[in-house]
Design a protein around this motif. Structure first.
Motif, PDB file in Angstrom:
ATOM      1  N   ILE A 163      -3.879   7.943   3.579  1.00 36.17           N
ATOM      2  CA  ILE A 163      -4.755   7.281   2.611  1.00 36.17           C
ATOM      3  C   ILE A 163      -4.511   5.775   2.634  1.00 36.17           C
ATOM      4  N   ALA A 164      -3.228   5.374   2.707  1.00 38.36           N
ATOM      5  CA  ALA A 164      -2.907   3.944   2.807  1.00 38.36           C
ATOM      6  C   ALA A 164      -3.544   3.333   4.045  1.00 38.36           C
ATOM      7  N   GLU A 167      -7.464   7.548  -9.000  1.00 33.90           N
ATOM      8  CA  GLU A 167      -7.033   6.191  -9.335  1.00 33.90           C
ATOM      9  C   GLU A 167      -7.721   5.174  -8.441  1.00 33.90           C
ATOM     10  N   LEU A 168      -7.864   5.522  -7.160  1.00 34.77           N
ATOM     11  CA  LEU A 168      -8.554   4.630  -6.228  1.00 34.77           C
ATOM     12  C   LEU A 168     -10.000   4.416  -6.651  1.00 34.77           C
ATOM     13  N   ARG A 169     -10.653   5.467  -7.097  1.00 34.85           N
ATOM     14  CA  ARG A 169     -12.044   5.352  -7.573  1.00 34.85           C
ATOM     15  C   ARG A 169     -12.145   4.411  -8.754  1.00 34.85           C
ATOM     16  N   LYS A 170     -11.177   4.497  -9.670  1.00 39.30           N
ATOM     17  CA  LYS A 170     -11.208   3.662 -10.872  1.00 39.30           C
ATOM     18  C   LYS A 170     -10.961   2.195 -10.559  1.00 39.30           C
ATOM     19  N   GLU A 171     -10.098   1.936  -9.594  1.00 39.15           N
ATOM     20  CA  GLU A 171      -9.658   0.574  -9.319  1.00 39.15           C
ATOM     21  C   GLU A 171     -10.550  -0.178  -8.344  1.00 39.15           C
ATOM     22  N   THR A 172     -11.360   0.528  -7.590  1.00 41.77           N
ATOM     23  CA  THR A 172     -12.224  -0.111  -6.595  1.00 41.77           C
ATOM     24  C   THR A 172     -13.648   0.409  -6.756  1.00 41.77           C
ATOM     25  N   ASN A 173     -14.555  -0.190  -6.013  1.00 41.40           N
ATOM     26  CA  ASN A 173     -15.937   0.276  -6.009  1.00 41.40           C
ATOM     27  C   ASN A 173     -16.221   1.076  -4.743  1.00 41.40           C
ATOM     28  N   THR A 174     -15.175   1.701  -4.198  1.00 39.96           N
ATOM     29  CA  THR A 174     -15.314   2.479  -2.973  1.00 39.96           C
ATOM     30  C   THR A 174     -16.168   3.720  -3.214  1.00 39.96           C
ATOM     31  N   ALA A 175     -17.094   3.973  -2.316  1.00 40.05           N
ATOM     32  CA  ALA A 175     -17.879   5.212  -2.358  1.00 40.05           C
ATOM     33  C   ALA A 175     -17.117   6.297  -1.599  1.00 40.05           C
ATOM     34  N   LEU A 179       0.820  -1.210   0.000  1.00 35.09           N
ATOM     35  CA  LEU A 179       0.000   0.000   0.000  1.00 35.09           C
ATOM     36  C   LEU A 179       0.853   1.259   0.000  1.00 35.09           C
ATOM     37  N   LEU A 180       1.965   1.246   0.691  1.00 34.83           N
ATOM     38  CA  LEU A 180       2.855   2.403   0.641  1.00 34.83           C
ATOM     39  C   LEU A 180       3.308   2.656  -0.797  1.00 34.83           C
ATOM     40  N   GLU A 181       3.675   1.612  -1.488  1.00 32.47           N
ATOM     41  CA  GLU A 181       4.096   1.758  -2.877  1.00 32.47           C
ATOM     42  C   GLU A 181       2.918   2.180  -3.754  1.00 32.47           C
ATOM     43  N   ALA A 182       1.720   1.698  -3.419  1.00 29.17           N
ATOM     44  CA  ALA A 182       0.540   2.058  -4.206  1.00 29.17           C
ATOM     45  C   ALA A 182       0.210   3.534  -4.097  1.00 29.17           C
ATOM     46  N   VAL A 183       0.528   4.153  -2.947  1.00 27.58           N
ATOM     47  CA  VAL A 183       0.253   5.584  -2.780  1.00 27.58           C
ATOM     48  C   VAL A 183       1.479   6.445  -3.102  1.00 27.58           C
ATOM     49  N   GLY A 184       2.502   5.794  -3.675  1.00 28.03           N
ATOM     50  CA  GLY A 184       3.656   6.554  -4.143  1.00 28.03           C
ATOM     51  C   GLY A 184       4.723   6.809  -3.109  1.00 28.03           C
ATOM     52  N   LEU A 185       4.806   5.959  -2.078  1.00 26.66           N
ATOM     53  CA  LEU A 185       5.841   6.092  -1.049  1.00 26.66           C
ATOM     54  C   LEU A 185       6.705   4.842  -1.026  1.00 26.66           C
ATOM     55  N   PRO A 186       8.000   4.977  -0.762  1.00 25.41           N
ATOM     56  CA  PRO A 186       8.861   3.796  -0.643  1.00 25.41           C
ATOM     57  C   PRO A 186       8.429   2.920   0.530  1.00 25.41           C
ATOM     58  N   ALA A 187       8.596   1.614   0.383  1.00 26.84           N
ATOM     59  CA  ALA A 187       8.248   0.697   1.464  1.00 26.84           C
ATOM     60  C   ALA A 187       9.057   0.988   2.718  1.00 26.84           C
ATOM     61  N   ASP A 219       0.077  22.377  -0.645  1.00 27.59           N
ATOM     62  CA  ASP A 219       0.254  23.324  -1.740  1.00 27.59           C
ATOM     63  C   ASP A 219      -0.364  22.765  -3.012  1.00 27.59           C
ATOM     64  N   VAL A 220      -0.479  23.599  -4.034  1.00 25.16           N
ATOM     65  CA  VAL A 220      -1.234  23.249  -5.240  1.00 25.16           C
ATOM     66  C   VAL A 220      -0.678  22.003  -5.927  1.00 25.16           C
ATOM     67  N   THR A 221       0.634  21.897  -6.017  1.00 24.24           N
ATOM     68  CA  THR A 221       1.251  20.749  -6.694  1.00 24.24           C
ATOM     69  C   THR A 221       0.971  19.452  -5.954  1.00 24.24           C
ATOM     70  N   VAL A 222       1.146  19.470  -4.640  1.00 28.64           N
ATOM     71  CA  VAL A 222       0.895  18.267  -3.837  1.00 28.64           C
ATOM     72  C   VAL A 222      -0.596  17.942  -3.841  1.00 28.64           C
ATOM     73  N   GLN A 223      -1.443  18.972  -3.800  1.00 30.16           N
ATOM     74  CA  GLN A 223      -2.890  18.770  -3.866  1.00 30.16           C
ATOM     75  C   GLN A 223      -3.275  18.008  -5.126  1.00 30.16           C
ATOM     76  N   ALA A 224      -2.683  18.395  -6.257  1.00 28.66           N
ATOM     77  CA  ALA A 224      -2.990  17.740  -7.525  1.00 28.66           C
ATOM     78  C   ALA A 224      -2.585  16.270  -7.486  1.00 28.66           C
ATOM     79  N   ARG A 225      -1.455  15.973  -6.856  1.00 27.33           N
ATOM     80  CA  ARG A 225      -0.995  14.580  -6.772  1.00 27.33           C
ATOM     81  C   ARG A 225      -1.926  13.743  -5.906  1.00 27.33           C
ATOM     82  N   ILE A 226      -2.377  14.310  -4.792  1.00 27.92           N
ATOM     83  CA  ILE A 226      -3.297  13.586  -3.917  1.00 27.92           C
ATOM     84  C   ILE A 226      -4.623  13.330  -4.628  1.00 27.92           C
TER      85      ILE A 226
END
Length: 251
Positions: A174-175, A208-216, A146-154, A195-202
């Motif tokens: 989020i993980a 991506e989470l919405r696309k990959e799961t059926n989470t509401a 999950l850390l890798e899935a959210v873009g963080l090193p294990a 900040d705006v750049t980090v906001q866009a990444r989040i």
């Protein structure tokens, strides 16, 4: 956007007539934080809750998540109801606790999700406490995935929350929220402190989470463009009341 009504009987989450007051520190009376608030979220749906700061959005979210108790009204999640005027048996409380594990919350301040005395890995792994089929080895592997899935090193599993930047800590939060595959994620202003750049990444991560799961999602914000980009439907809120229900024409 146009108005649309939903059948709450089909809803994953149904909030009906919720009210909440607090003692007013400026007088001897009470402050009405919520007044007869009602919303619905369908399975797999992304619903926005938008309004100015102090309008009651976070109070409603905390009541939905059972972090606070309403004075009036009810919250139904996955068919189980918590009513303000209903006393529950110990067995009913245990059943509710188990059901509400299917709902997780991402806070505006991600450090609130972690104890500073615990590693990030241990904090994320807490979400598996009530899950079957995980021993220590498999839980550790799941945290790394999950850390890798959210873009963080294990390797971040060994860090503490105060060693991470705001954006990194929010990714870790989020993980933590998704480790048990919740049916509903409540996002309470999850990017407003970034900040705006980090906001866009989040936001890309949440998409991506919405696309990959059926989470509401129940996505709480005061940012209309952000809400319109992410949500298919929304409620507008002001002074503790739900003013209108909106649906995006472009989704």
């Amino acid at each position: 956007m146009t108005n649309q009504a939903l059948d709450s009987a089909e809803a994953l989450l149904s909030v009906q007539g919720v009210s909440k007051t607090y003692p007013d520190p400026h007088s001897k009376g009470e402050f009405q934080a919520l007044s007869n608030a009602s919303i619905d979220v369908m399975p797999g749906e992304c619903v926005g809750l938008i309004g100015p700061s102090g309008c009651g959005k976070s109070t409603l979210a905390r009541i939905i998540a059972r972090l606070e108790k309403a004075d009036q009204g009810s919250v139904t999640f996955c068919g189980q109801t918590v009513a303000a005027d209903k006393k529950l048996s110990l067995e009913a409380k245990r059943n509710l606790r188990k059901t509400w594990l299917g709902m997780q919350m991402i806070f505006q301040n991600p450090e609130a999700s972690f104890s500073p005395s615990m590693s990030i890995g241990d904090g994320i792994r807490e979400g598996l406490v009530y899950q079957e089929g995980y021993d220590r080895k498999s839980a550790k592997k799941r945290v790394s995935e999950l850390l890798e899935a959210v873009g963080l090193p294990a390797s971040y599993a060994s860090k503490r929350c105060f060693e991470l930047s705001g954006g990194e800590c929010q990714r870790a939060a989020i993980a933590r929220a998704i480790i048990a595959s919740p049916r509903l994620l409540i996002c309470d202003e999850p990017t407003s402190a970034l900040d705006v750049t980090v906001q866009a990444r989040i936001m890309e991560l949440l998409k991506e989470l919405r696309k990959e799961t059926n989470t509401a999602f129940l996505f709480i914000t005061h940012n209309m463009p952000l809400m319109s980009e992410f949500c298919t439907r929304a409620y507008t809120m002001r002074a503790g009341t739900i003013e209108a229900e909106l649906i995006s024409d472009s989704k």
